[in-house]
Design an enzyme around this catalytic site. Structure first.
Site, PDB file in Angstrom:
ATOM      1  N   ARG A 120       9.497  -0.147 -14.902  1.00 48.12           N
ATOM      2  CA  ARG A 120      10.558   0.713 -13.567  1.00 48.12           C
ATOM      3  C   ARG A 120       9.375   1.647 -12.989  1.00 48.12           C
ATOM      4  NH1 ARG A 120      16.014   0.059 -15.775  1.00 48.12           N
ATOM      5  NH2 ARG A 120      16.989  -1.415 -15.523  1.00 48.12           N
ATOM      6  N   LYS A 142      -1.595  -0.058  -2.087  1.00 46.82           N
ATOM      7  CA  LYS A 142      -0.764  -1.596  -2.144  1.00 46.82           C
ATOM      8  C   LYS A 142      -1.697  -1.689  -3.842  1.00 46.82           C
ATOM      9  CE  LYS A 142      -1.127  -2.770   2.777  1.00 46.82           C
ATOM     10  NZ  LYS A 142      -1.372  -3.544   4.014  1.00 46.82           N
ATOM     11  N   GLU A 184     -16.057  -3.363   4.091  1.00 47.72           N
ATOM     12  CA  GLU A 184     -15.263  -2.603   4.556  1.00 47.72           C
ATOM     13  C   GLU A 184     -15.130  -1.365   4.751  1.00 47.72           C
ATOM     14  OE1 GLU A 184     -11.766  -3.854   4.116  1.00 47.72           O
ATOM     15  OE2 GLU A 184     -11.753  -5.065   2.192  1.00 47.72           O
ATOM     16  N   LYS A 226      -9.214   6.676   5.654  1.00 50.63           N
ATOM     17  CA  LYS A 226      -7.845   5.781   4.858  1.00 50.63           C
ATOM     18  C   LYS A 226      -6.779   5.967   4.698  1.00 50.63           C
ATOM     19  CE  LYS A 226      -6.322   2.157   2.023  1.00 50.63           C
ATOM     20  NZ  LYS A 226      -6.448   0.854   1.268  1.00 50.63           N
ATOM     21  N   GLU A 236       2.436   0.274   6.515  1.00 51.71           N
ATOM     22  CA  GLU A 236       2.404  -0.120   7.315  1.00 51.71           C
ATOM     23  C   GLU A 236       3.883  -1.304   8.031  1.00 51.71           C
ATOM     24  OE1 GLU A 236      -1.100  -3.168   5.748  1.00 51.71           O
ATOM     25  OE2 GLU A 236      -0.182  -4.405   7.164  1.00 51.71           O
ATOM     26  N   ARG A 240      -1.546   0.790  10.239  1.00 44.42           N
ATOM     27  CA  ARG A 240      -1.135   0.631   9.283  1.00 44.42           C
ATOM     28  C   ARG A 240      -2.138  -1.496   8.694  1.00 44.42           C
ATOM     29  NH1 ARG A 240      -0.167   1.715   2.850  1.00 44.42           N
ATOM     30  NH2 ARG A 240      -2.260   0.927   1.819  1.00 44.42           N
ATOM     31  N   ASN A 244      -6.596  -4.230   8.083  1.00 41.05           N
ATOM     32  CA  ASN A 244      -6.687  -5.762   8.276  1.00 41.05           C
ATOM     33  C   ASN A 244      -7.291  -6.251   9.361  1.00 41.05           C
ATOM     34  OD1 ASN A 244      -5.177  -6.146   5.978  1.00 41.05           O
ATOM     35  ND2 ASN A 244      -3.005  -5.792   6.421  1.00 41.05           N
ATOM     36  N   HIS A 247      -9.559 -10.055   8.202  1.00 45.02           N
ATOM     37  CA  HIS A 247      -8.214 -10.160   6.479  1.00 45.02           C
ATOM     38  C   HIS A 247      -7.126 -11.647   6.604  1.00 45.02           C
ATOM     39  CE1 HIS A 247      -9.857  -6.038   5.300  1.00 45.02           C
ATOM     40  NE2 HIS A 247      -9.051  -6.224   4.266  1.00 45.02           N
ATOM     41  N   HIS A 251      -8.199 -13.954   3.847  1.00 44.66           N
ATOM     42  CA  HIS A 251      -7.528 -14.348   3.435  1.00 44.66           C
ATOM     43  C   HIS A 251      -7.756 -15.558   3.366  1.00 44.66           C
ATOM     44  CE1 HIS A 251      -5.439 -10.490   2.591  1.00 44.66           C
ATOM     45  NE2 HIS A 251      -7.246 -10.285   2.098  1.00 44.66           N
ATOM     46  N   HIS A 264     -14.227 -11.029  -1.675  1.00 42.10           N
ATOM     47  CA  HIS A 264     -13.916 -10.187  -0.667  1.00 42.10           C
ATOM     48  C   HIS A 264     -13.500  -9.974   0.941  1.00 42.10           C
ATOM     49  CE1 HIS A 264      -9.518  -9.191   0.904  1.00 42.10           C
ATOM     50  NE2 HIS A 264     -10.423  -7.620   1.159  1.00 42.10           N
TER      51      HIS A 264
HETATM   52  P1  NAD Z   1     -13.730  -7.076  -8.633  1.00 39.52           P
HETATM   53  O1  NAD Z   1     -12.316  -5.840  -8.616  1.00 39.52           O
HETATM   54  O2  NAD Z   1     -13.868  -8.459  -9.079  1.00 39.52           O
HETATM   55  O3  NAD Z   1     -15.399  -6.053  -8.516  1.00 39.52           O
HETATM   56  C1  NAD Z   1     -16.483  -6.815  -8.084  1.00 39.52           C
HETATM   57  C2  NAD Z   1     -17.104  -6.982  -9.925  1.00 39.52           C
HETATM   58  O4  NAD Z   1     -18.073  -6.004  -9.759  1.00 39.52           O
HETATM   59  C3  NAD Z   1     -16.310  -7.578 -10.837  1.00 39.52           C
HETATM   60  O5  NAD Z   1     -17.290  -9.128 -11.424  1.00 39.52           O
HETATM   61  C4  NAD Z   1     -16.286  -6.178 -11.883  1.00 39.52           C
HETATM   62  O6  NAD Z   1     -16.594  -6.466 -12.998  1.00 39.52           O
HETATM   63  C5  NAD Z   1     -18.113  -5.946 -10.917  1.00 39.52           C
HETATM   64  N1  NAD Z   1     -17.985  -4.262 -11.258  1.00 39.52           N
HETATM   65  C6  NAD Z   1     -16.842  -3.646 -11.570  1.00 39.52           C
HETATM   66  N2  NAD Z   1     -17.375  -2.536 -11.236  1.00 39.52           N
HETATM   67  C7  NAD Z   1     -18.981  -2.028 -11.690  1.00 39.52           C
HETATM   68  C8  NAD Z   1     -20.072  -1.434 -11.676  1.00 39.52           C
HETATM   69  N3  NAD Z   1     -19.633  -0.210 -11.480  1.00 39.52           N
HETATM   70  N4  NAD Z   1     -21.402  -2.232 -12.257  1.00 39.52           N
HETATM   71  C9  NAD Z   1     -20.857  -3.373 -12.835  1.00 39.52           C
HETATM   72  N5  NAD Z   1     -20.428  -4.416 -12.042  1.00 39.52           N
HETATM   73  C10 NAD Z   1     -19.205  -3.511 -11.658  1.00 39.52           C
HETATM   74  O7  NAD Z   1     -13.950  -6.380  -6.964  1.00 39.52           O
HETATM   75  P2  NAD Z   1     -13.966  -5.163  -5.552  1.00 39.52           P
HETATM   76  O8  NAD Z   1     -14.818  -5.941  -4.323  1.00 39.52           O
HETATM   77  O9  NAD Z   1     -14.254  -4.120  -6.109  1.00 39.52           O
HETATM   78  O10 NAD Z   1     -11.682  -6.135  -5.262  1.00 39.52           O
HETATM   79  C11 NAD Z   1     -11.380  -7.002  -4.270  1.00 39.52           C
HETATM   80  C12 NAD Z   1     -10.343  -7.564  -5.297  1.00 39.52           C
HETATM   81  O11 NAD Z   1      -9.529  -5.947  -4.299  1.00 39.52           O
HETATM   82  C13 NAD Z   1      -9.554  -8.112  -3.820  1.00 39.52           C
HETATM   83  O12 NAD Z   1      -8.978  -9.214  -5.155  1.00 39.52           O
HETATM   84  C14 NAD Z   1      -9.444  -7.563  -2.775  1.00 39.52           C
HETATM   85  O13 NAD Z   1      -7.987  -8.842  -2.663  1.00 39.52           O
HETATM   86  C15 NAD Z   1      -8.336  -6.332  -2.680  1.00 39.52           C
HETATM   87  N6  NAD Z   1      -8.293  -5.119  -2.559  1.00 39.52           N
HETATM   88  C16 NAD Z   1      -7.070  -5.024  -2.840  1.00 39.52           C
HETATM   89  C17 NAD Z   1      -6.847  -3.217  -1.984  1.00 39.52           C
HETATM   90  C18 NAD Z   1      -5.793  -2.388  -1.877  1.00 39.52           C
HETATM   91  O14 NAD Z   1      -5.159  -1.672  -0.097  1.00 39.52           O
HETATM   92  N7  NAD Z   1      -5.104  -2.935  -3.016  1.00 39.52           N
HETATM   93  C19 NAD Z   1      -7.953  -3.338  -0.457  1.00 39.52           C
HETATM   94  C20 NAD Z   1      -8.960  -4.421   0.025  1.00 39.52           C
HETATM   95  C21 NAD Z   1      -9.453  -5.207  -1.343  1.00 39.52           C
HETATM   96  N1  GLY Z   2      -6.581  -3.058   2.758  1.00 42.28           N
HETATM   97  C1  GLY Z   2      -5.596  -2.656   3.730  1.00 42.28           C
HETATM   98  C2  GLY Z   2      -4.322  -1.242   3.781  1.00 42.28           C
HETATM   99  O1  GLY Z   2      -4.545  -0.862   2.066  1.00 42.28           O
HETATM  100  O2  GLY Z   2      -3.585  -1.456   4.049  1.00 42.28           O
END
Ligand code: NAD
Ligand code: GLY
Length: 362
Positions: A120, A142, A184, A226, A236, A240, A244, A247, A251, A264
């Protein structure tokens, strides 16, 4: 080192940004209620950074349970989440054992959801390793996994206790991933920070070359933007949602093409251009402003043309967006450069035109 605070009262937390912070166990220790932590990462990041990170923590007397996931957006699902729970339970991780996410947004979103739900809720720390994670996904709480019918559809709001962003780790990031993170970064300029947009236009070459000072500034300014939005609207209910921009389209692209086909950030860039073209049709942006946006995305190595999934398929996928209210689609559009707003007040024929005519516009 620079520190940005996410102002959430008793749950306020620091984002530490700087080169070489991965070895700074002293920054993490005050946030650990127990000297046992699980470090959730993936196979790519583990090969690069897990030993160094673990050595720093072990040197400070912390027991580590490493959990190494397969790499890729296509693994952001129930099966992987369950594998995390298997590892936590079989290693007898307790309620006070923190979870540390060491990775990009995929690892961060998965580990955060695990932290929100394991026993939890257990303490959670983000150590983002991609540009995208350092400027966006590690901040704001998030967490989510994907569902075959929609991106990030299952999740929770769950804030970390701290974020440690070591900008030196961006050196090993593939160029395509650096570009995805820039999508972003550019978003903040477009939705709320026109001076930052100008700075990005002037400094995009330095960012592409990974100039350390330029990267540190871009990460810090993005986190400041942010943090301000999250502090004002954590759950949100209003502003907030402006984070997006692009997005809802993006998406749809990610889900429609299959998770992991487009990154992404790539989907967000092309999606933002669709939002811009709709804004132009509504008389909010000029054609020159839309071109200005496209130029910056192109210079950042990002796509500005969305794939042609077909209008009906786009609309079907966009109908699963979390901003849909009473069955009505709501979109984030641009009122002007540097100012976004959310609306359901657009003409469906305009939206269809934009979805139909991507290749013709830029
Ligand atoms: P990812 O986590 O897939 O990382 C991208 C690639 O880079 C992967 O292959 C990873 O293994 C590699 N990698 C990571 N760090 C590295 C480093 N320092 N050196 C070499 N390779 C490295 O992708 P991302 O772009 O970081 O994240 C995308 C995800 O984030 C999506 O699922 C998206 O929905 C999510 N997201 C979430 C939020 C939120 O607010 N929670 C906001 C934006 C995006
Ligand atoms: N990436 C959008 C949010 O965190 O609200």
């Amino acid at each position: 080192m620079r520190t940005v605070t996410v102002g959430l009262g008793a749950r306020a937390y620091p984002i530490h940004i700087g080169e070489g912070l991965l070895a700074r166990a002293d920054l993490i220790l005050p946030h650990l209620p127990q000297r046992k932590v699980s470090v959730i990462t993936n196979s790519t990041v583990a090969a690069l950074y897990l030993d160094k990170f673990s050595a720093a923590l072990r040197g400070a007397g912390v027991e580590i349970v490493p959990v190494v996931l397969p790499d890729g957006e296509e693994h952001k699902n129930w099966q992987t989440l369950n594998a995390i729970f298997d590892a936590l339970l079989s290693n007898r991780c307790e309620r006070k054992s923190a979870i540390i996410a060491l990775g990009g947004g995929v690892v961060g979103d998965l580990a955060g959801f695990a932290a929100a739900s394991y026993q939890r809720g257990v303490p959670f720390i983000q150590v983002p390793t991609t540009l995208l994670a350092q400027v966006d996904s590690s901040v704001g709480g998030k967490t989510a996994i994907n569902h075959p019918l929609g991106k990030n559809m299952i999740g929770a709001f769950y804030q970390p206790r701290m974020v440690l962003a070591d900008t030196a780790m961006l050196d090993t990031l593939p160029a395509r991933e650096l570009s995805a993170g820039l999508a972003e970064v550019i978003k903040y300029g477009l939705i709320m920070d026109l001076p930052f947009l100008g700075w990005l236009e002037a400094n995009i070459g330095k960012l592409n070359e990974r100039d350390p000072a330029a990267l540190a500034y871009a990460v810090t300014r993005s986190c400041e933007n942010k943090a301000a939005v999250v502090a004002a609207d954590e759950r949100e209910t209003g502003e907030r949602a402006l984070l997006n921009l692009g997005h809802t389209f993006g998406h749809a692209i990610e889900t429609g093409l299959g998770f992991g086909t487009w990154l992404h950030g790539e989907a967000v860039a092309a999606g933002t251009m669709l939002a811009a073209r709709l804004s132009e049709r509504m008389g909010l942006l000029t054609h020159a402003e839309v071109r200005r946006m496209a130029d910056l995305f192109v210079r950042a190595g990002l796509p500005v043309e969305a794939p042609s999934l077909g209008q009906d398929r786009y609309l079907e996928l966009m109908g699963h967006d979390k901003k849909v209210e009473n069955g009505k689609l709501r979109l984030v559009l641009l009122q002007s450069l540097g100012k976004a707003y959310m609306t359901s007040d657009f003409d469906l024929r305009d939206l269809r035109e934009v979805l139909a005519g991507t290749a013709a516009h830029v």
